[in-house]
Scaffold this active site. Structure first.
Site, PDB file in Angstrom:
ATOM      1  N   CYS A  14     -65.184  -4.383  25.344  1.00  0.00           N
ATOM      2  CA  CYS A  14     -65.519  -4.747  26.726  1.00  0.00           C
ATOM      3  C   CYS A  14     -64.656  -5.921  27.190  1.00  0.00           C
ATOM      4  CB  CYS A  14     -66.995  -5.099  26.824  1.00  0.00           C
ATOM      5  SG  CYS A  14     -67.661  -4.930  28.507  1.00  0.00           S
ATOM      6  N   ASP A 124     -78.290  -6.635  24.122  1.00  0.00           N
ATOM      7  CA  ASP A 124     -77.382  -7.773  24.018  1.00  0.00           C
ATOM      8  C   ASP A 124     -78.172  -9.055  23.848  1.00  0.00           C
ATOM      9  OD1 ASP A 124     -75.051  -9.248  24.033  1.00  0.00           O
ATOM     10  OD2 ASP A 124     -74.377  -8.575  26.005  1.00  0.00           O
TER      11      ASP A 124
END
Length: 214
Positions: A14, A124
């Protein structure tokens, strides 16, 4: 862009901001790249830059757009113009869209178990930038969900194998721990992360196959 469908084990890099890092990640063997459209992120990318990078990618690599509570018209424009394969939605108020969606949640002991309109949950650690914190969490929290989990938060080559063994996720996602500077990846760290993630996943598949055949 299609609706939710089953997917292979995801290895996502990412915070991609440039063609060089995208090429490094693809060469390393990842199968998903994340483009961050949250303006407050140090890894923010414009629609135009994301479009240019996306044009260089093979069809086998998922183009994932990262958004924080986006207005639906804005979301639709980015999906169409990049184009994106998956939308990753952060925040408490996110639109419901008929596309492949990964719903990002912060890992806590209070994570909800209710059904969410998402192909997968991206789990996350807490971050003021909605990702890229570089911090891990208790990976066992991922086992509380019935949905496929993509594990994020502080992962790199040194710990991704342990994380995969503990959580048995549908995929892993890394960002800041693979950077030389915010928004610029370290090629060696990217390659080592992808290699370690793939090896750990294959070991689990092998162990499961041995159990079935025994």
């Amino acid at each position: 862009m299609s609706c939710a469908t089953p997917f292979p084990f995801v290895i996502k890099i990412c915070g991609i901001t440039n063609e060089e890092d995208a090429a490094i990640a693809v060469a390393a063997g990842c199968n998903a790249l994340g483009f961050n459209f949250y303006p407050k992120s140090p890894r923010f990318i414009t629609l135009e830059r994301a479009h240019a990078i996306a044009a260089t990618l093979p069809d086998s690599v998922l183009k994932v757009g990262v958004f924080v509570e986006p207005p639906t018209p804005e979301l639709q424009k980015v999906i169409d113009d990049v184009p994106l394969d998956v939308v990753q939605l952060h925040g408490n108020h996110v639109p419901s869209v008929p596309y492949r969606t990964w719903r990002a949640l912060t890992a806590t002991g209070r994570n909800p178990q209710e059904s969410l309109l998402a192909e997968a949950i991206l789990l996350d650690s807490a971050s003021h930038d909605y990702g890229g914190s570089g911090k891990t969490f208790d990976w066992k929290l991922a086992t509380r969900f019935w949905q496929p989990i993509i594990l994020a938060g502080g992962l790199d080559a040194s710990n991704v194998g342990e994380a995969i063994d503990a959580a048995r996720p549908a995929g892993v996602d890394s960002c800041s721990r693979l950077e030389a500077t915010p928004g610029r990846k370290d090629a060696g760290k990217v390659m080592a992360f992808v290699r370690a993630a793939r090896q750990a996943h294959l070991q689990i598949i092998s162990a499961s196959s041995e159990m079935i055949s025994s």
